[in-house]
Write a protein that holds these residues in place. Structure first.
Motif, PDB file in Angstrom:
ATOM      1  N   SER A 131       0.854  -1.184   0.000  1.00 29.92           N
ATOM      2  CA  SER A 131       0.000   0.000   0.000  1.00 29.92           C
ATOM      3  C   SER A 131       0.894   1.240   0.000  1.00 29.92           C
ATOM      4  O   SER A 131       1.991   1.225   0.549  1.00 29.92           O
ATOM      5  N   GLU A 168      -4.612  10.062  -0.670  1.00 31.62           N
ATOM      6  CA  GLU A 168      -4.784   9.023  -1.690  1.00 31.62           C
ATOM      7  C   GLU A 168      -4.071   7.752  -1.228  1.00 31.62           C
ATOM      8  O   GLU A 168      -2.908   7.785  -0.842  1.00 31.62           O
ATOM      9  N   LYS A 187      -3.191   3.834  -2.443  1.00 35.24           N
ATOM     10  CA  LYS A 187      -3.169   2.804  -3.490  1.00 35.24           C
ATOM     11  C   LYS A 187      -2.874   1.475  -2.824  1.00 35.24           C
ATOM     12  O   LYS A 187      -1.948   1.378  -2.012  1.00 35.24           O
ATOM     13  N   HIS A 191      -2.146  -2.439  -3.994  1.00 42.34           N
ATOM     14  CA  HIS A 191      -1.897  -3.319  -5.126  1.00 42.34           C
ATOM     15  C   HIS A 191      -1.170  -4.565  -4.643  1.00 42.34           C
ATOM     16  O   HIS A 191      -0.761  -4.649  -3.486  1.00 42.34           O
ATOM     17  N   ASP A 210       4.219   2.597  -9.321  1.00 44.81           N
ATOM     18  CA  ASP A 210       3.089   3.337  -8.756  1.00 44.81           C
ATOM     19  C   ASP A 210       3.526   4.650  -8.107  1.00 44.81           C
ATOM     20  O   ASP A 210       2.751   5.601  -8.042  1.00 44.81           O
TER      21      ASP A 210
END
Length: 112
Positions: free
Chosen positions: A49, A56, A58, A60, A81
Motif C-alpha cells: 500500500s 490518496e 493505493k 496493489h 506506482d
C-alpha cells in the motif's frame, strides 16, 4: 483473497519525500495464493500500500512463483506506482525522492 492491510502484516516500510509532503510505502507479508488457472503448487502474493499526501491510498499486489519473487515484484510494481498515476496514461506523478535522490532504492542492479 482479501488484502491484509493491517499493521501486523507489514514487514517493511519506507517514507519518501515529495513537494506535496511525505509518501509512505508499506510492504505486507507474502502469502500463498492459489490460482485456479494452474494445476501446481500455489503461487505467492505480496500486497503493498502507498499513502500519498492528501490521503490518496493505493493498494496493489504482485504474484510470484515463491514468496521472494512475489516480494521483489511487489517492490518493482510499487516503484512504478510511485512514479506514475496508473490511470492508463503515461502521466507522471510529482517527483518522489528518497535520501535526496531520484533512485527510490526499490530495485537492485545485478552484480556479477
Amino acid at each position: 483473497m482479501k488484502p491484509p492491510f493491517n499493521a501486523d502484516d507489514v514487514i517493511a516500510c519506507r517514507t519518501f519525500d515529495s513537494e506535496a509532503g511525505q509518501v509512505e510505502l508499506h510492504i505486507h507479508r507474502p502469502q500463498p495464493w492459489r490460482s485456479d488457472a494452474v494445476e501446481r503448487e500455489p503461487d505467492w502474493i505480496c500486497w503493498y500500500s502507498i499513502l500519498f499526501p492528501g490521503g490518496e491510498l493505493k493498494k496493489h499486489s504482485a504474484v510470484g512463483v515463491d514468496s521472494v519473487q512475489a516480494m521483489l515484484l511487489g517492490f518493482a510494481s510499487a516503484a512504478g506506482d510511485l512514479r506514475y498515476v496508473g490511470d492508463g496514461t503515461p502521466t507522471r506523478r510529482p517527483s518522489v525522492r528518497w535520501l535526496d535522490s531520484d533512485n527510490l532504492g526499490l530495485t537492485i542492479n545485478h552484480f556479477e
